[in-house]
Write a protein that holds these residues in place. Structure first.
Motif, PDB file in Angstrom:
ATOM      1  N   ASP A   2       0.844  -1.183   0.000  1.00 32.74           N
ATOM      2  CA  ASP A   2       0.000   0.000   0.000  1.00 32.74           C
ATOM      3  C   ASP A   2       0.886   1.242   0.000  1.00 32.74           C
ATOM      4  OD1 ASP A   2      -1.969   1.881   0.337  1.00 32.74           O
ATOM      5  OD2 ASP A   2      -2.363   1.387   2.435  1.00 32.74           O
ATOM      6  N   ILE A   3       0.665   2.111  -0.968  1.00 28.04           N
ATOM      7  CA  ILE A   3       1.481   3.321  -1.095  1.00 28.04           C
ATOM      8  C   ILE A   3       1.359   4.212   0.145  1.00 28.04           C
ATOM      9  CG2 ILE A   3      -0.130   4.883  -2.253  1.00 28.04           C
ATOM     10  CD1 ILE A   3       2.237   5.404  -4.240  1.00 28.04           C
ATOM     11  N   GLN A   4       0.205   4.174   0.797  1.00 32.04           N
ATOM     12  CA  GLN A   4      -0.008   4.987   2.002  1.00 32.04           C
ATOM     13  C   GLN A   4       0.948   4.591   3.127  1.00 32.04           C
ATOM     14  OE1 GLN A   4      -3.290   6.789   2.785  1.00 32.04           O
ATOM     15  NE2 GLN A   4      -4.336   6.404   0.877  1.00 32.04           N
ATOM     16  N   THR A 119       4.350  -0.819  -7.838  1.00 30.97           N
ATOM     17  CA  THR A 119       3.183  -0.206  -7.206  1.00 30.97           C
ATOM     18  C   THR A 119       3.232   1.309  -7.326  1.00 30.97           C
ATOM     19  OG1 THR A 119       3.001  -2.026  -5.621  1.00 30.97           O
ATOM     20  CG2 THR A 119       1.946   0.051  -5.009  1.00 30.97           C
ATOM     21  N   SER A 122       2.736   2.482 -10.920  1.00 33.43           N
ATOM     22  CA  SER A 122       1.328   2.369 -11.286  1.00 33.43           C
ATOM     23  C   SER A 122       0.520   3.546 -10.738  1.00 33.43           C
ATOM     24  CB  SER A 122       0.773   1.046 -10.757  1.00 33.43           C
ATOM     25  OG  SER A 122      -0.612   0.982 -10.957  1.00 33.43           O
ATOM     26  N   LYS A 123       0.738   3.885  -9.483  1.00 33.85           N
ATOM     27  CA  LYS A 123       0.029   5.018  -8.866  1.00 33.85           C
ATOM     28  C   LYS A 123       0.367   6.316  -9.591  1.00 33.85           C
ATOM     29  CE  LYS A 123      -2.420   6.956  -5.564  1.00 33.85           C
ATOM     30  NZ  LYS A 123      -3.857   6.739  -5.466  1.00 33.85           N
ATOM     31  N   ASP A 126      -1.423   7.442 -12.914  1.00 29.85           N
ATOM     32  CA  ASP A 126      -2.779   7.970 -12.855  1.00 29.85           C
ATOM     33  C   ASP A 126      -2.751   9.485 -13.070  1.00 29.85           C
ATOM     34  OD1 ASP A 126      -5.717   7.581 -12.007  1.00 29.85           O
ATOM     35  OD2 ASP A 126      -4.997   9.191 -10.684  1.00 29.85           O
ATOM     36  N   THR A 129      -3.953  11.748 -10.195  1.00 30.06           N
ATOM     37  CA  THR A 129      -2.990  11.811  -9.092  1.00 30.06           C
ATOM     38  C   THR A 129      -1.884  12.801  -9.414  1.00 30.06           C
ATOM     39  OG1 THR A 129      -3.438   9.517  -8.444  1.00 30.06           O
ATOM     40  CG2 THR A 129      -1.346  10.464  -7.710  1.00 30.06           C
ATOM     41  N   LEU A 146      -1.849  11.434  -3.039  1.00 29.53           N
ATOM     42  CA  LEU A 146      -1.383  10.054  -3.164  1.00 29.53           C
ATOM     43  C   LEU A 146      -2.337   9.035  -2.547  1.00 29.53           C
ATOM     44  CD1 LEU A 146       2.398  10.652  -2.503  1.00 29.53           C
ATOM     45  CD2 LEU A 146       1.386   9.802  -4.631  1.00 29.53           C
ATOM     46  N   LYS A 147      -3.366   9.512  -1.845  1.00 28.78           N
ATOM     47  CA  LYS A 147      -4.318   8.584  -1.197  1.00 28.78           C
ATOM     48  C   LYS A 147      -5.311   8.028  -2.171  1.00 28.78           C
ATOM     49  CE  LYS A 147      -3.809  10.318   3.395  1.00 28.78           C
ATOM     50  NZ  LYS A 147      -4.357  10.930   4.550  1.00 28.78           N
TER      51      LYS A 147
END
Length: 147
Positions: A2-4, A119, A122-123, A126, A129, A146-147
């Motif tokens: 998870d990026i978070q 990961t 990929s985020k 977007d 984002t 980023l969430k």
């Protein structure tokens, strides 16, 4: 991953004034070491510069994913920085970079390192984002994007 779990306010900087690839990597190294006594700024910089010598981590669209392995690190750390103005980073598309998502990983992690990079990439692919990160006026705004 998870990026978070990777990002935190104390390792995020918005609109840093910078004009070179080496200087932005120095800033990232300073941020990494600032609130973590087990991390040596010079070791971080050396690791990031070493990786850049193998080829630019500028992936295009104004984004770079500098990364390096650190001995003694227990978990993956992310440092997120935006720069004003964008800087030449030898990116794949030859465009200047203004979003830096740096990853520091434990020296012995190989597979986990690649999964984390995938990961994050990929985020950052977007468009919404990226637009939100570029509009950010504070580190809080970057974290929110980023969430």
């Amino acid at each position: 991953m998870d990026i978070q779990a990777l990002v935190s306010l104390d390792r995020t900087e918005c609109a840093v004034q910078c004009n070179s690839k080496k200087r932005i990597l120095e800033i990232i190294s300073q941020i990494a070491a600032k609130n973590n006594p087990t991390i040596d700024e010079a070791v971080v910089l050396s690791s990031l510069l070493s990786r850049e010598r193998m080829g630019s981590t500028g992936i295009g669209n104004g984004i770079a994913l500098p990364h390096g392995r650190l001995p003694g690190l227990e978990r993956v750390l992310a440092i997120v920085v935006t720069s004003t103005p964008p800087i030449d980073f030898d990116a794949l598309d030859d465009k200047p970079v203004d979003i830096f998502f740096a990853l520091l990983v434990p020296e012995e992690q190989t597979e986990g390192h690649l999964q984390t990079l995938a990961t994050v990439a990929s985020k950052l692919s977007d468009k919404d984002t990226i637009k939100a990160i570029r509009k950010a006026n504070s580190s809080d705004d970057i974290i929110t994007a980023l969430k």
